[in-house]
Write a protein that holds these residues in place. Structure first.
Motif, mmCIF file in Angstrom:
data_model
loop_
_atom_site.group_PDB
_atom_site.id
_atom_site.type_symbol
_atom_site.label_atom_id
_atom_site.label_comp_id
_atom_site.label_asym_id
_atom_site.label_seq_id
_atom_site.Cartn_x
_atom_site.Cartn_y
_atom_site.Cartn_z
ATOM 1 N N ILE A 4 0.846 -1.189 0.000
ATOM 2 C CA ILE A 4 0.000 0.000 0.000
ATOM 3 C C ILE A 4 0.882 1.240 0.000
ATOM 4 C CG2 ILE A 4 -1.745 1.312 1.264
ATOM 5 C CD1 ILE A 4 -2.803 -1.314 2.381
ATOM 6 N N HIS A 5 0.683 2.093 -1.005
ATOM 7 C CA HIS A 5 1.428 3.346 -1.112
ATOM 8 C C HIS A 5 0.532 4.489 -0.647
ATOM 9 C CE1 HIS A 5 4.615 1.431 -3.552
ATOM 10 N NE2 HIS A 5 3.625 0.738 -4.077
ATOM 11 N N ASN A 6 1.075 5.396 0.138
ATOM 12 C CA ASN A 6 0.264 6.438 0.755
ATOM 13 C C ASN A 6 0.422 7.819 0.140
ATOM 14 O OD1 ASN A 6 -1.130 4.905 2.732
ATOM 15 N ND2 ASN A 6 0.782 4.734 3.891
ATOM 16 N N PHE A 7 0.961 7.904 -1.071
ATOM 17 C CA PHE A 7 1.013 9.230 -1.684
ATOM 18 C C PHE A 7 -0.376 9.648 -2.172
ATOM 19 C CE2 PHE A 7 1.055 6.509 -5.228
ATOM 20 C CZ PHE A 7 2.216 5.751 -5.258
ATOM 21 N N TRP A 32 1.397 8.998 -8.089
ATOM 22 C CA TRP A 32 0.227 8.136 -8.313
ATOM 23 C C TRP A 32 0.074 7.802 -9.796
ATOM 24 C CZ3 TRP A 32 -4.635 9.137 -10.718
ATOM 25 C CH2 TRP A 32 -5.648 8.219 -10.430
ATOM 26 N N GLN A 33 0.203 8.815 -10.627
ATOM 27 C CA GLN A 33 0.100 8.590 -12.073
ATOM 28 C C GLN A 33 1.178 7.617 -12.543
ATOM 29 O OE1 GLN A 33 -2.292 9.535 -13.923
ATOM 30 N NE2 GLN A 33 -3.187 11.402 -13.071
ATOM 31 N N VAL A 83 -5.642 6.380 1.066
ATOM 32 C CA VAL A 83 -4.430 5.730 0.558
ATOM 33 C C VAL A 83 -4.244 6.105 -0.906
ATOM 34 C CG1 VAL A 83 -4.576 3.790 2.155
ATOM 35 C CG2 VAL A 83 -5.687 3.628 -0.066
ATOM 36 N N GLY A 84 -3.017 5.928 -1.377
ATOM 37 C CA GLY A 84 -2.726 6.272 -2.760
ATOM 38 C C GLY A 84 -2.993 5.141 -3.725
ATOM 39 N N PHE A 85 -2.310 4.014 -3.507
ATOM 40 C CA PHE A 85 -2.400 2.922 -4.478
ATOM 41 C C PHE A 85 -2.060 1.601 -3.801
ATOM 42 C CE2 PHE A 85 -0.902 0.356 -8.133
ATOM 43 C CZ PHE A 85 -1.954 0.574 -9.018
ATOM 44 N N VAL A 86 -2.852 0.576 -4.088
ATOM 45 C CA VAL A 86 -2.576 -0.780 -3.617
ATOM 46 C C VAL A 86 -1.919 -1.528 -4.776
ATOM 47 C CG1 VAL A 86 -3.538 -2.937 -2.725
ATOM 48 C CG2 VAL A 86 -4.546 -0.739 -2.036
ATOM 49 N N GLU A 87 -0.624 -1.779 -4.644
ATOM 50 C CA GLU A 87 0.137 -2.420 -5.717
ATOM 51 C C GLU A 87 0.209 -3.926 -5.465
ATOM 52 O OE1 GLU A 87 4.334 -1.686 -8.103
ATOM 53 O OE2 GLU A 87 4.201 -1.157 -5.978
ATOM 54 N N VAL A 88 -0.342 -4.689 -6.399
ATOM 55 C CA VAL A 88 -0.333 -6.152 -6.277
ATOM 56 C C VAL A 88 0.957 -6.716 -6.875
ATOM 57 C CG1 VAL A 88 -1.514 -8.293 -6.931
ATOM 58 C CG2 VAL A 88 -2.856 -6.266 -6.298
ATOM 59 N N GLY A 94 -2.999 -3.365 -9.843
ATOM 60 C CA GLY A 94 -3.177 -2.584 -8.627
ATOM 61 C C GLY A 94 -4.507 -1.851 -8.639
ATOM 62 N N SER A 95 -4.777 -1.088 -7.590
ATOM 63 C CA SER A 95 -6.025 -0.334 -7.510
ATOM 64 C C SER A 95 -5.866 0.851 -6.569
ATOM 65 C CB SER A 95 -7.179 -1.228 -7.034
ATOM 66 O OG SER A 95 -6.911 -1.742 -5.740
ATOM 67 N N SER A 96 -6.821 1.779 -6.663
ATOM 68 C CA SER A 96 -6.792 3.007 -5.852
ATOM 69 C C SER A 96 -8.097 3.144 -5.068
ATOM 70 C CB SER A 96 -6.592 4.232 -6.742
ATOM 71 O OG SER A 96 -5.427 4.128 -7.517
ATOM 72 N N PRO A 97 -8.242 2.472 -3.943
ATOM 73 C CA PRO A 97 -9.470 2.613 -3.151
ATOM 74 C C PRO A 97 -9.656 4.057 -2.694
ATOM 75 C CG PRO A 97 -8.123 0.775 -2.354
ATOM 76 C CD PRO A 97 -7.283 1.565 -3.302
ATOM 77 N N ASP A 98 -10.914 4.502 -2.631
ATOM 78 C CA ASP A 98 -11.171 5.855 -2.136
ATOM 79 C C ASP A 98 -10.858 5.954 -0.646
ATOM 80 O OD1 ASP A 98 -11.947 6.808 -4.597
ATOM 81 O OD2 ASP A 98 -14.078 6.414 -4.266
ATOM 82 N N GLY A 99 -10.942 4.825 0.049
ATOM 83 C CA GLY A 99 -10.604 4.817 1.467
ATOM 84 C C GLY A 99 -10.609 3.408 2.020
ATOM 85 N N LEU A 100 -9.772 3.176 3.023
ATOM 86 C CA LEU A 100 -9.762 1.897 3.727
ATOM 87 C C LEU A 100 -10.337 2.104 5.119
ATOM 88 C CD1 LEU A 100 -6.256 0.430 2.755
ATOM 89 C CD2 LEU A 100 -8.481 0.007 1.673
#
Length: 202
Positions: A3-6, A13-14, A86-91, A96-102
């Protein structure tokens, strides 16, 4: 999984989303048809160029982004759940994906998807309480990335008496199976495309 928090929509993120299958295309991935083939070439192109082509952002989309912070605060007030941005969940290097919130609910890790649609779209949701297939697919892919058993779909429009609708959806193993098969197929195809282009260039 990392999980990346940028900040979402930042340059970092891009960059990390570039060349990956993301949850925005989950419905296309799960279908596994011609749309997936097109997506594979899009991802291969991003891998080769290191850039994502800009997509059109409508006024409604920009308004939705602005309202999301308000929706997040209201969701927290209504549910009592603190939303972790969170910024991005890298698998891996292709997913990967970018949840709006955890959300951390006791020992459970889950998440929330925020939508802030136009008035007519929101009125339809109030009428039928139905989630669009592409959003359902998006949340299922996000669930699979963090091992969640449920997700919250939160829709907000401040112009209505009922300004927020929160729908809880469960993890769907049958859809997840289609998604995983599509991802396996797509990743293999992207690697094949890159390998062939490399061979042609050599």
């Amino acid at each position: 999984m990392q999980i990346h928090n940028f900040e979402q929509h930042s340059d970092e993120w891009q960059a990390i989303r570039c060349g990956k299958f993301t949850a925005s295309f989950a419905n296309t991935i799960a279908a596994g048809g011609t749309g997936l083939e097109t997506l594979c070439f899009k991802i291969a192109a991003e891998k080769l160029t290191g850039r994502k082509e800009e997509t059109f952002k409508s006024t409604a989309m920009e308004q939705g982004n602005e309202l999301e912070a308000v929706a997040r605060t209201l969701f927290e007030m209504k549910t009592g759940y603190a939303v972790e941005e969170v910024g991005f969940v890298e698998v891996d290097d292709l997913e990967g994906s970018s949840p709006d919130g955890l959300l951390h609910i006791g020992d459970e890790l889950t998440g929330v998807e925020f939508k802030c649609p136009k008035d007519n779209t929101y009125a339809k949701l109030l009428f039928d309480r139905q989630i669009k297939p592409e959003y359902y697919a998006q949340m299922q892919m996000q669930m699979s990335h963090i091992g969640a058993r449920r997700w919250f779909y939160c829709v907000y429009n401040p112009h209505f008496a009922e300004e927020m609708v929160i729908i809880e959806i469960a993890f769907d193993p049958e859809f997840a199976d289609k998604l995983h098969k599509g991802l396996d197929k797509g990743k293999a195809r992207v690697r094949e495309i890159l390998s062939q282009i490399g061979a042609n260039h050599a």
